[in-house]
Design a protein around this motif. Structure first.
Motif, PDB file in Angstrom:
ATOM      1  N   ILE A   9       0.453  -1.251  -0.176  1.00 51.27           N
ATOM      2  CA  ILE A   9      -0.138   0.037   0.108  1.00 51.27           C
ATOM      3  C   ILE A   9       0.563   1.164  -0.059  1.00 51.27           C
ATOM      4  O   ILE A   9       0.940   1.864  -0.745  1.00 51.27           O
ATOM      5  N   ASN A  10       1.871   0.765   0.884  1.00 48.02           N
ATOM      6  CA  ASN A  10       2.593   2.273   0.481  1.00 48.02           C
ATOM      7  C   ASN A  10       3.305   2.728  -0.720  1.00 48.02           C
ATOM      8  O   ASN A  10       3.356   4.136  -1.242  1.00 48.02           O
ATOM      9  N   THR A  11       3.636   1.624  -1.022  1.00 49.73           N
ATOM     10  CA  THR A  11       4.602   1.914  -2.131  1.00 49.73           C
ATOM     11  C   THR A  11       3.082   2.223  -3.946  1.00 49.73           C
ATOM     12  O   THR A  11       3.850   3.275  -4.324  1.00 49.73           O
ATOM     13  N   ALA A  12       2.192   1.784  -3.133  1.00 44.28           N
ATOM     14  CA  ALA A  12       0.916   2.336  -4.174  1.00 44.28           C
ATOM     15  C   ALA A  12       1.003   3.606  -4.251  1.00 44.28           C
ATOM     16  O   ALA A  12       1.011   4.007  -5.124  1.00 44.28           O
ATOM     17  N   ILE A  13       1.015   4.095  -2.390  1.00 49.53           N
ATOM     18  CA  ILE A  13       0.791   5.973  -2.454  1.00 49.53           C
ATOM     19  C   ILE A  13       2.029   6.500  -3.101  1.00 49.53           C
ATOM     20  O   ILE A  13       1.317   7.570  -3.722  1.00 49.53           O
ATOM     21  N   SER A  14       2.937   6.121  -2.565  1.00 52.43           N
ATOM     22  CA  SER A  14       4.390   6.822  -3.750  1.00 52.43           C
ATOM     23  C   SER A  14       3.502   7.037  -4.996  1.00 52.43           C
ATOM     24  O   SER A  14       3.982   7.826  -6.105  1.00 52.43           O
ATOM     25  N   ASP A  15       3.629   5.485  -5.804  1.00 48.74           N
ATOM     26  CA  ASP A  15       3.753   6.231  -7.234  1.00 48.74           C
ATOM     27  C   ASP A  15       2.645   6.656  -8.068  1.00 48.74           C
ATOM     28  O   ASP A  15       2.189   7.248  -8.488  1.00 48.74           O
ATOM     29  N   LEU A  16       2.166   6.652  -6.868  1.00 48.83           N
ATOM     30  CA  LEU A  16       0.285   8.136  -7.107  1.00 48.83           C
ATOM     31  C   LEU A  16       0.564   9.398  -6.848  1.00 48.83           C
ATOM     32  O   LEU A  16       0.299   9.932  -8.256  1.00 48.83           O
ATOM     33  N   GLU A  17       1.245   9.293  -5.562  1.00 44.62           N
ATOM     34  CA  GLU A  17       1.845  10.789  -5.505  1.00 44.62           C
ATOM     35  C   GLU A  17       2.895  11.041  -6.989  1.00 44.62           C
ATOM     36  O   GLU A  17       2.342  12.496  -7.103  1.00 44.62           O
ATOM     37  N   LYS A  18       3.679  10.247  -7.186  1.00 42.60           N
ATOM     38  CA  LYS A  18       4.552  10.787  -7.932  1.00 42.60           C
ATOM     39  C   LYS A  18       4.294  10.848  -9.363  1.00 42.60           C
ATOM     40  O   LYS A  18       4.133  12.277 -10.476  1.00 42.60           O
ATOM     41  N   LEU A  19       2.565  10.583 -10.072  1.00 41.17           N
ATOM     42  CA  LEU A  19       1.698  10.579 -11.069  1.00 41.17           C
ATOM     43  C   LEU A  19       0.956  11.211 -10.930  1.00 41.17           C
ATOM     44  O   LEU A  19       0.663  12.287 -11.897  1.00 41.17           O
ATOM     45  N   HIS A  20       0.518  11.718  -9.579  1.00 46.83           N
ATOM     46  CA  HIS A  20       0.140  12.911  -9.570  1.00 46.83           C
ATOM     47  C   HIS A  20       0.884  14.341  -9.730  1.00 46.83           C
ATOM     48  O   HIS A  20       0.304  15.446 -10.364  1.00 46.83           O
ATOM     49  N   LYS A  21       2.194  14.350  -9.280  1.00 44.17           N
ATOM     50  CA  LYS A  21       3.492  15.163  -9.417  1.00 44.17           C
ATOM     51  C   LYS A  21       3.128  15.437 -11.002  1.00 44.17           C
ATOM     52  O   LYS A  21       3.087  16.668 -11.473  1.00 44.17           O
ATOM     53  N   LEU A  22       3.511  14.491 -11.347  1.00 42.19           N
ATOM     54  CA  LEU A  22       3.759  14.327 -13.039  1.00 42.19           C
ATOM     55  C   LEU A  22       2.697  15.218 -13.822  1.00 42.19           C
ATOM     56  O   LEU A  22       3.134  16.291 -14.591  1.00 42.19           O
ATOM     57  N   LYS A  23       1.283  14.889 -13.681  1.00 43.19           N
ATOM     58  CA  LYS A  23       0.211  15.327 -13.978  1.00 43.19           C
ATOM     59  C   LYS A  23      -0.359  17.291 -13.555  1.00 43.19           C
ATOM     60  O   LYS A  23      -0.664  17.877 -14.650  1.00 43.19           O
ATOM     61  N   ASP A  24       0.041  17.752 -13.010  1.00 48.49           N
ATOM     62  CA  ASP A  24      -0.002  18.621 -12.206  1.00 48.49           C
ATOM     63  C   ASP A  24       1.386  19.418 -12.938  1.00 48.49           C
ATOM     64  O   ASP A  24       0.846  20.329 -13.995  1.00 48.49           O
TER      65      ASP A  24
END
Length: 151
Positions: A98-113
């Motif tokens: 879950i922790n890794t998935a959160i980190s990956d989601l956050e990276k994607l969100h930053k990229l899209k931003d």
């Protein structure tokens, strides 16, 4: 009584004794893990539903940064507790996922931003399924522990 017979009887006694013992391979059920993981799953599900309906800039990482900070604190608290429970390696590994998935989601969100766009709805749906799959696995294990099926 000959030595071979003595050894055989002793071995048989040990086998009978050990067969009456229950070996616990995983930790016992933890109500706090069950409760906290369920609450975190609801928070993520709500987040995904809301994020999917937002348009830029409401969907931006900046506008959702507090969600990631809160999720980090919550998963950290659940992990600390899980690591303190003996024989809880499976749950700890699931929480690490879950922790890794959160980190990956956050990276994607930053990229899209950086592109000034929202995470596309298909990606949100996929992430929602991924997170719910991991949450379900954690809860299934806790429920099995509660019923005593995980020994």
């Amino acid at each position: 009584m000959n030595d071979l017979l003595k050894i055989t009887l002793r071995s048989l006694a040990v086998v009978v004794f050990l067969s009456g013992c229950t070996v616990q391979l995983v930790s016992k059920y933890d109500d706090q893990t069950d409760t906290n993981v369920t609450a975190l799953q609801k928070k993520f599900d709500s987040y995904f539903v809301n994020l999917k309906s937002e348009s830029y800039p409401n969907c931006s990482y900046f506008n959702n940064m507090s969600f990631y900070k809160d999720a980090d604190v919550e998963i950290s608290g659940i992990l600390v507790r899980a690591k303190a429970i003996p024989k809880n390696d499976i749950t700890v590994n699931q929480l690490d996922a879950i922790n890794t998935a959160i980190s990956d989601l956050e990276k994607l969100h930053k990229l899209k931003d950086k592109q000034n766009v929202c995470i596309d709805p298909t990606s949100i749906d996929t992430d929602r399924i991924l997170f719910n799959t991991i949450f379900t696995a954690i809860l299934k294990l806790e429920i099995a522990k509660k019923r005593g099926e995980s020994k």
